[in-house]
Write a protein that holds these residues in place. Structure first.
Motif, PDB file in Angstrom:
ATOM      1  N   ASN A 234       0.807  -1.220   0.000  1.00 42.49           N
ATOM      2  CA  ASN A 234       0.000   0.000   0.000  1.00 42.49           C
ATOM      3  C   ASN A 234       0.841   1.271   0.000  1.00 42.49           C
ATOM      4  OD1 ASN A 234      -2.465  -1.409   0.078  1.00 42.49           O
ATOM      5  ND2 ASN A 234      -2.295  -1.667   2.307  1.00 42.49           N
ATOM      6  N   LEU A 235       2.140   1.107  -0.012  1.00 41.17           N
ATOM      7  CA  LEU A 235       3.018   2.273  -0.007  1.00 41.17           C
ATOM      8  C   LEU A 235       3.083   2.894  -1.398  1.00 41.17           C
ATOM      9  CD1 LEU A 235       6.011   1.002   2.178  1.00 41.17           C
ATOM     10  CD2 LEU A 235       4.132   2.496   2.860  1.00 41.17           C
ATOM     11  N   PRO A 236       3.119   4.241  -1.490  1.00 45.14           N
ATOM     12  CA  PRO A 236       3.211   4.896  -2.795  1.00 45.14           C
ATOM     13  C   PRO A 236       4.607   4.722  -3.380  1.00 45.14           C
ATOM     14  CG  PRO A 236       3.428   6.517  -1.046  1.00 45.14           C
ATOM     15  CD  PRO A 236       3.080   5.206  -0.380  1.00 45.14           C
TER      16      PRO A 236
ATOM     17  N   THR B  71       5.974  10.393  -3.290  1.00 42.04           N
ATOM     18  CA  THR B  71       5.723  10.712  -1.885  1.00 42.04           C
ATOM     19  C   THR B  71       5.872  12.208  -1.663  1.00 42.04           C
ATOM     20  OG1 THR B  71       8.032  10.411  -1.237  1.00 42.04           O
ATOM     21  CG2 THR B  71       6.601   8.468  -1.120  1.00 42.04           C
ATOM     22  N   VAL B  72       5.214  12.708  -0.643  1.00 43.47           N
ATOM     23  CA  VAL B  72       5.293  14.126  -0.305  1.00 43.47           C
ATOM     24  C   VAL B  72       6.742  14.532  -0.034  1.00 43.47           C
ATOM     25  CG1 VAL B  72       4.667  15.848   1.422  1.00 43.47           C
ATOM     26  CG2 VAL B  72       2.936  14.231   0.590  1.00 43.47           C
ATOM     27  N   GLY B  73       7.454  13.721   0.752  1.00 45.86           N
ATOM     28  CA  GLY B  73       8.832  14.049   1.108  1.00 45.86           C
ATOM     29  C   GLY B  73       9.743  14.147  -0.098  1.00 45.86           C
ATOM     30  N   HIS B  74       9.612  13.206  -1.028  1.00 49.30           N
ATOM     31  CA  HIS B  74      10.457  13.211  -2.224  1.00 49.30           C
ATOM     32  C   HIS B  74      10.211  14.460  -3.067  1.00 49.30           C
ATOM     33  CE1 HIS B  74      12.540  11.746  -5.818  1.00 49.30           C
ATOM     34  NE2 HIS B  74      11.484  12.156  -6.503  1.00 49.30           N
ATOM     35  N   LEU B  75       8.949  14.829  -3.240  1.00 45.89           N
ATOM     36  CA  LEU B  75       8.626  15.978  -4.079  1.00 45.89           C
ATOM     37  C   LEU B  75       8.975  17.302  -3.404  1.00 45.89           C
ATOM     38  CD1 LEU B  75       5.299  14.594  -5.534  1.00 45.89           C
ATOM     39  CD2 LEU B  75       7.440  14.970  -6.760  1.00 45.89           C
ATOM     40  N   VAL B  76       8.905  17.335  -2.082  1.00 46.34           N
ATOM     41  CA  VAL B  76       9.369  18.520  -1.359  1.00 46.34           C
ATOM     42  C   VAL B  76      10.869  18.695  -1.578  1.00 46.34           C
ATOM     43  CG1 VAL B  76       9.849  19.450   0.938  1.00 46.34           C
ATOM     44  CG2 VAL B  76       7.561  18.619   0.396  1.00 46.34           C
TER      45      VAL B  76
ATOM     46  N   PHE C 183       3.016  18.303   8.231  1.00 49.13           N
ATOM     47  CA  PHE C 183       1.578  18.191   8.447  1.00 49.13           C
ATOM     48  C   PHE C 183       1.009  16.998   7.676  1.00 49.13           C
ATOM     49  CE2 PHE C 183      -2.726  19.179   6.855  1.00 49.13           C
ATOM     50  CZ  PHE C 183      -3.409  19.306   8.050  1.00 49.13           C
ATOM     51  N   LEU C 184       1.498  16.790   6.454  1.00 48.71           N
ATOM     52  CA  LEU C 184       0.998  15.708   5.608  1.00 48.71           C
ATOM     53  C   LEU C 184       1.672  14.378   5.906  1.00 48.71           C
ATOM     54  CD1 LEU C 184       0.937  17.546   2.153  1.00 48.71           C
ATOM     55  CD2 LEU C 184      -1.000  17.113   3.656  1.00 48.71           C
ATOM     56  N   HIS C 185       2.927  14.451   6.443  1.00 47.26           N
ATOM     57  CA  HIS C 185       3.810  13.306   6.651  1.00 47.26           C
ATOM     58  C   HIS C 185       4.582  13.005   5.359  1.00 47.26           C
ATOM     59  CE1 HIS C 185       1.941  12.758  10.513  1.00 47.26           C
ATOM     60  NE2 HIS C 185       0.760  12.538   9.960  1.00 47.26           N
ATOM     61  N   ALA C 186       5.877  12.958   5.472  1.00 46.47           N
ATOM     62  CA  ALA C 186       6.758  12.834   4.309  1.00 46.47           C
ATOM     63  C   ALA C 186       6.481  11.589   3.479  1.00 46.47           C
ATOM     64  CB  ALA C 186       8.220  12.852   4.761  1.00 46.47           C
ATOM     65  N   GLY C 187       6.051  10.507   4.122  1.00 49.62           N
ATOM     66  CA  GLY C 187       5.831   9.261   3.398  1.00 49.62           C
ATOM     67  C   GLY C 187       4.471   9.137   2.746  1.00 49.62           C
ATOM     68  N   SER C 188       3.631  10.149   2.901  1.00 50.78           N
ATOM     69  CA  SER C 188       2.290  10.094   2.317  1.00 50.78           C
ATOM     70  C   SER C 188       2.333  10.230   0.796  1.00 50.78           C
ATOM     71  CB  SER C 188       1.416  11.216   2.892  1.00 50.78           C
ATOM     72  OG  SER C 188       1.253  11.079   4.283  1.00 50.78           O
TER      73      SER C 188
END
Length: 317
Positions: free
Chosen positions: A4-6, A11-16, A50-55
């Motif tokens: 279920n992992l993206p 992921t939010v963290g990668h794109l940040v 806020f979103l969590h980096a792994g989301s």
């Protein structure tokens, strides 16, 4: 089992991290100042956490944007509280006081604005659909304009009289030309008319923006006299420290922001000497406020500050 992992690149963290690296490239290309890029990075990290980096990046929808807006509002401190609680010791260990509600309304608006810019960045690159409430007027951080802080004329005189060396010149340039420490450090030989005692330039902060005016400042006799006295022999920069360095330096090294402000350091000693606990930026604001109060020349306030015209009339005065 990880099914279920993206994907890592969604992921939010990668794109940040990707956005931050592109900001650093803009700094290298001199399209963005190092401190602006670092401020944006810090603001965006609030959104990431806020979103969590792994989301997965898909969590960025209209519902999430509403939630983040109220999260930012919820972190605004009580206007009546001017300082954060002191750190306390508990059971022999140092416990840091809760700083969950330590933002100003302006900073909360800045954090939310950077988050919206990041969302648009992702939409432009086909990572997400643009939330329908991205420009919602309900996402406001109002409160009305704040009263402009200034310093009294008596305090200005006391500071200038007590200042020595180049610091006296720095204070005069702030008062006479509305300069900041960075403007002083960035003053170029080509920007000074040594025959007519004038400085013509754009503000360092906005020098790459087309709609920002190039302003000519007529120097007062004392300002021009000090400027000639401390003019460096460098081909590019007018003012340098006694060791030949820049008065203000900013850089991004391996993603970390570094800043040295020698003007502010010298001013710290002057504050202790005079007992006047005023910020340097108030000198610029004080000059602008005095100019604004003039019945005829008051309309030149924004031009004096080097701000872009706010109306059609301002463009053609």
């Amino acid at each position: 089992d990880g099914t279920n992992l993206p994907p890592p690149d969604r992921t939010v963290g990668h794109l940040v991290d990707r956005w931050v690296k592109e900001q650093q490239k803009r700094v290298t290309a001199r399209q963005l100042s190092p401190d602006r890029a670092d401020n944006n990075r810090i603001c965006l990290f609030h959104f990431r956490d806020f979103l969590h980096a792994g989301s997965p990046v898909d969590v960025m929808d209209a519902n999430m944007l509403d939630k983040f807006y109220y999260h930012c509002l919820g972190r605004v401190r009580d206007p009546g509280v001017h300082t954060l609680p002191k750190r306390t010791r508990k059971r022999g260990k140092l416990a840091v006081a809760d700083t969950s509600y330590d933002w100003s309304l302006v900073y909360a608006g800045k954090v939310f604005s950077v988050a919206r810019s990041f969302i648009r960045y992702l939409w432009e690159r086909h990572f997400i659909e643009l939330p329908r409430n991205i420009n919602s007027k309900t996402h406001a951080f109002g409160g009305g304009p704040k009263k402009v802080q200034t310093i009294t004329v008596e305090e200005v005189k006391k500071l200038v009289d007590a200042a020595t060396g180049q610091l006296k010149l720095h204070l005069m340039l702030m008062i006479n030309c509305g300069m900041t420490q960075t403007d002083i450090s960035d003053l170029r030989q080509s920007e000074v008319d040594w025959e007519r005692a004038r400085i013509t330039r754009k503000r360092s902060k906005t020098r790459h923006e087309e709609n920002v005016p190039e302003v000519t400042y007529q120097l007062w006799p004392i300002t021009f006299s000090l400027l000639k006295k401390y003019r460096s022999k460098d081909k590019e920069w007018v003012l340098l420290t006694t060791s030949g360095g820049r008065w203000v330096s900013k850089s991004l090294v391996d993603g970390h922001f570094h800043k040295a402000d020698n003007v502010a350091s010298c001013y710290m000693h002057l504050k202790k000497k005079t007992g006047i606990k005023r910020q340097l930026k108030l000198l610029r604001k004080t000059s602008a406020s005095i100019l604004e109060s003039h019945p005829h020349y008051g309309r030149y306030k924004h031009h004096f500050l080097g701000h872009s015209p706010r109306s059609i009339a301002d463009k053609h005065y």
